[in-house]
Design a protein around this motif. Sequence first.
Motif, PDB file in Angstrom:
ATOM      1  N   PHE A   1       5.892  -9.686   7.269  1.00  0.00           N
ATOM      2  CA  PHE A   1       6.787  -8.827   6.714  1.00  0.00           C
ATOM      3  C   PHE A   1       6.951  -7.427   7.254  1.00  0.00           C
ATOM      4  CE2 PHE A   1       6.154 -10.284   1.888  1.00  0.00           C
ATOM      5  CZ  PHE A   1       6.371 -11.870   2.210  1.00  0.00           C
ATOM      6  N   ALA A   2       8.077  -7.140   6.845  1.00  0.00           N
ATOM      7  CA  ALA A   2       8.667  -5.525   7.363  1.00  0.00           C
ATOM      8  C   ALA A   2       7.902  -5.176   7.254  1.00  0.00           C
ATOM      9  CB  ALA A   2       9.504  -5.616   7.782  1.00  0.00           C
ATOM     10  N   GLY A   3       7.421  -3.603   8.095  1.00  0.00           N
ATOM     11  CA  GLY A   3       6.281  -2.989   7.717  1.00  0.00           C
ATOM     12  C   GLY A   3       7.116  -1.555   7.043  1.00  0.00           C
ATOM     13  N   GLU A   4       6.457  -0.495   7.560  1.00  0.00           N
ATOM     14  CA  GLU A   4       6.419   0.870   7.142  1.00  0.00           C
ATOM     15  C   GLU A   4       6.357   1.942   7.897  1.00  0.00           C
ATOM     16  OE1 GLU A   4       4.450   2.261   3.551  1.00  0.00           O
ATOM     17  OE2 GLU A   4       2.599   1.196   4.038  1.00  0.00           O
ATOM     18  N   ARG A   5       7.280   2.875   7.889  1.00  0.00           N
ATOM     19  CA  ARG A   5       6.594   4.164   9.140  1.00  0.00           C
ATOM     20  C   ARG A   5       6.101   5.529   8.432  1.00  0.00           C
ATOM     21  NH1 ARG A   5      11.677   5.873  13.353  1.00  0.00           N
ATOM     22  NH2 ARG A   5      10.090   7.317  13.611  1.00  0.00           N
TER      23      ARG A   5
ATOM     24  N   LEU B   1      10.190 -11.657   7.983  1.00  0.00           N
ATOM     25  CA  LEU B   1      11.189 -10.286   8.225  1.00  0.00           C
ATOM     26  C   LEU B   1      11.321  -9.314   7.618  1.00  0.00           C
ATOM     27  CD1 LEU B   1      11.025 -11.381  12.007  1.00  0.00           C
ATOM     28  CD2 LEU B   1       9.028 -10.000  11.056  1.00  0.00           C
ATOM     29  N   GLY B   2      12.944 -10.958   6.525  1.00  0.00           N
ATOM     30  CA  GLY B   2      13.102  -9.976   5.564  1.00  0.00           C
ATOM     31  C   GLY B   2      13.093  -9.343   4.461  1.00  0.00           C
ATOM     32  N   TYR B   3      12.012  -9.339   4.454  1.00  0.00           N
ATOM     33  CA  TYR B   3      10.627  -8.773   3.291  1.00  0.00           C
ATOM     34  C   TYR B   3       9.884  -7.343   3.446  1.00  0.00           C
ATOM     35  CZ  TYR B   3      12.334 -12.640   0.779  1.00  0.00           C
ATOM     36  OH  TYR B   3      12.463 -13.961  -0.153  1.00  0.00           O
ATOM     37  N   LYS B   4      10.369  -5.949   2.996  1.00  0.00           N
ATOM     38  CA  LYS B   4       9.440  -5.037   3.597  1.00  0.00           C
ATOM     39  C   LYS B   4       8.717  -4.428   2.884  1.00  0.00           C
ATOM     40  CE  LYS B   4      14.127  -3.210   5.541  1.00  0.00           C
ATOM     41  NZ  LYS B   4      15.487  -2.227   5.609  1.00  0.00           N
ATOM     42  N   ALA B   5       7.260  -4.784   3.080  1.00  0.00           N
ATOM     43  CA  ALA B   5       6.509  -3.939   2.295  1.00  0.00           C
ATOM     44  C   ALA B   5       5.853  -2.754   2.560  1.00  0.00           C
ATOM     45  CB  ALA B   5       5.352  -5.530   2.661  1.00  0.00           C
TER      46      ALA B   5
ATOM     47  N   VAL C   1       6.731  -4.911  -2.213  1.00  0.00           N
ATOM     48  CA  VAL C   1       7.094  -5.394  -1.245  1.00  0.00           C
ATOM     49  C   VAL C   1       9.650  -5.119  -2.316  1.00  0.00           C
ATOM     50  CG1 VAL C   1       7.917  -7.686  -0.044  1.00  0.00           C
ATOM     51  CG2 VAL C   1       5.664  -6.814  -0.827  1.00  0.00           C
ATOM     52  N   THR C   2      10.390  -5.339  -1.044  1.00  0.00           N
ATOM     53  CA  THR C   2      11.567  -5.298  -1.206  1.00  0.00           C
ATOM     54  C   THR C   2      12.126  -6.283  -0.610  1.00  0.00           C
ATOM     55  OG1 THR C   2      11.617  -2.835  -1.797  1.00  0.00           O
ATOM     56  CG2 THR C   2      13.923  -4.334  -1.433  1.00  0.00           C
ATOM     57  N   SER C   3      12.887  -8.053  -1.009  1.00  0.00           N
ATOM     58  CA  SER C   3      13.696  -8.474  -0.247  1.00  0.00           C
ATOM     59  C   SER C   3      14.479  -7.953  -0.349  1.00  0.00           C
ATOM     60  CB  SER C   3      13.620  -9.525  -1.182  1.00  0.00           C
ATOM     61  OG  SER C   3      14.616  -8.934  -2.907  1.00  0.00           O
ATOM     62  N   PRO C   4      15.041  -9.653   0.965  1.00  0.00           N
ATOM     63  CA  PRO C   4      16.352  -8.139   1.624  1.00  0.00           C
ATOM     64  C   PRO C   4      18.020  -8.845   0.364  1.00  0.00           C
ATOM     65  CG  PRO C   4      15.418 -10.726   2.647  1.00  0.00           C
ATOM     66  CD  PRO C   4      14.838 -10.700   0.907  1.00  0.00           C
ATOM     67  N   ASP C   5      17.910  -8.842  -0.391  1.00  0.00           N
ATOM     68  CA  ASP C   5      18.842  -8.671  -1.489  1.00  0.00           C
ATOM     69  C   ASP C   5      18.683  -8.063  -2.285  1.00  0.00           C
ATOM     70  OD1 ASP C   5      16.599 -10.009  -3.181  1.00  0.00           O
ATOM     71  OD2 ASP C   5      18.515 -11.724  -3.811  1.00  0.00           O
ATOM     72  N   GLY C   6      17.359  -7.081  -3.046  1.00  0.00           N
ATOM     73  CA  GLY C   6      16.985  -5.726  -3.369  1.00  0.00           C
ATOM     74  C   GLY C   6      15.792  -6.103  -4.277  1.00  0.00           C
ATOM     75  N   ARG C   7      15.852  -6.621  -5.017  1.00  0.00           N
ATOM     76  CA  ARG C   7      14.557  -7.458  -5.585  1.00  0.00           C
ATOM     77  C   ARG C   7      12.911  -7.042  -5.348  1.00  0.00           C
ATOM     78  NH1 ARG C   7      13.861 -12.890  -6.253  1.00  0.00           N
ATOM     79  NH2 ARG C   7      14.379 -12.801  -4.047  1.00  0.00           N
ATOM     80  N   VAL C   8      12.203  -6.063  -6.240  1.00  0.00           N
ATOM     81  CA  VAL C   8      11.174  -5.767  -5.540  1.00  0.00           C
ATOM     82  C   VAL C   8       9.977  -6.156  -5.872  1.00  0.00           C
ATOM     83  CG1 VAL C   8       9.998  -3.281  -5.780  1.00  0.00           C
ATOM     84  CG2 VAL C   8      12.233  -3.228  -6.253  1.00  0.00           C
TER      85      VAL C   8
ATOM     86  N   ALA D   1       5.716 -16.024  10.189  1.00  0.00           N
ATOM     87  CA  ALA D   1       6.936 -15.918  10.773  1.00  0.00           C
ATOM     88  C   ALA D   1       7.688 -16.600  11.097  1.00  0.00           C
ATOM     89  CB  ALA D   1       7.666 -14.161  11.180  1.00  0.00           C
ATOM     90  N   ARG D   2       6.420 -16.352  12.067  1.00  0.00           N
ATOM     91  CA  ARG D   2       6.923 -18.444  13.040  1.00  0.00           C
ATOM     92  C   ARG D   2       7.100 -19.260  12.527  1.00  0.00           C
ATOM     93  NH1 ARG D   2       2.458 -15.159  16.064  1.00  0.00           N
ATOM     94  NH2 ARG D   2       0.736 -16.053  14.752  1.00  0.00           N
TER      95      ARG D   2
END
Length: 243
Positions: free
Chosen positions: A20-24, A64-68, A84-91, A57-58
């Motif tokens: 999943f996408a991550g956080e800075r 990769l569109g989900y941000k954790a 986790v936030t989905s590409p369409d904004g659901r949490v 993601a392979r």
Amino acid sequence: MTLISIGEISEINRYPVKSFAGERLETSKIETYGLYGDRCHAFIDETEEGWERYFTARHTPNMLGYKAKLIGEGSEDKFPTLSVTSPDGRVFNWNEDLLAETQAYSKKKLSMIDYKPSTLDLLAVDTGSILIITDTTLQKLEAIWGKRLDKRRFRANLLVSVDGNSFNESDWIGKRLSVGSVELQVDIYCERCSMITIDPDTLEYDTSLLKKVKEEMNLNFGVYASVKKTGQINVGEKVYLVD
């Protein structure tokens, strides 16, 4: 022992869910396994064994569109709450709803795994504890590729802004880096795969990038480091080569 200044930490990135996408982060604890909470959750393909059991993601770039991110404080037995936030904004949280969401991308039966902070071994981390890249190597590859290069493609934990052009990751292998109270042992190159061909925003493939990395860099981009001394690191801290 001589400390040679080679640059500073310009980014710290954590990926609480594998693929999943991550956080800075501005600061992070460094544990024996790497960044605190890095790859502490993962999805498992129950038809596979060993390292191949991780669903990533392979298999589907949509991951990769989900941000954790981790929220709040953890304990000795549990990492902080995962959001986790989905590409369409659901949490989502780490529960059956997120499993059902991810299962939709695979015909194979998936399950979930989460690790405890007390784990001494690597979590769901590839090959080495901490993945490091530098701004100069990014600029070099961008010039070779001839296109704008998004550093998120490489999913590094640490981005180092080096002092001038005199330092190269190849010079670090087999040596130690000192950052604040932390000491890292640079072990091996990171051998790149098809993951870097996926645009982190559009999720579209561009195989020409991997081809260039193979032709010009023998697939090596970035280095893996293991943890020799735990502690805390911060963005802006100096990085020293221990000679």
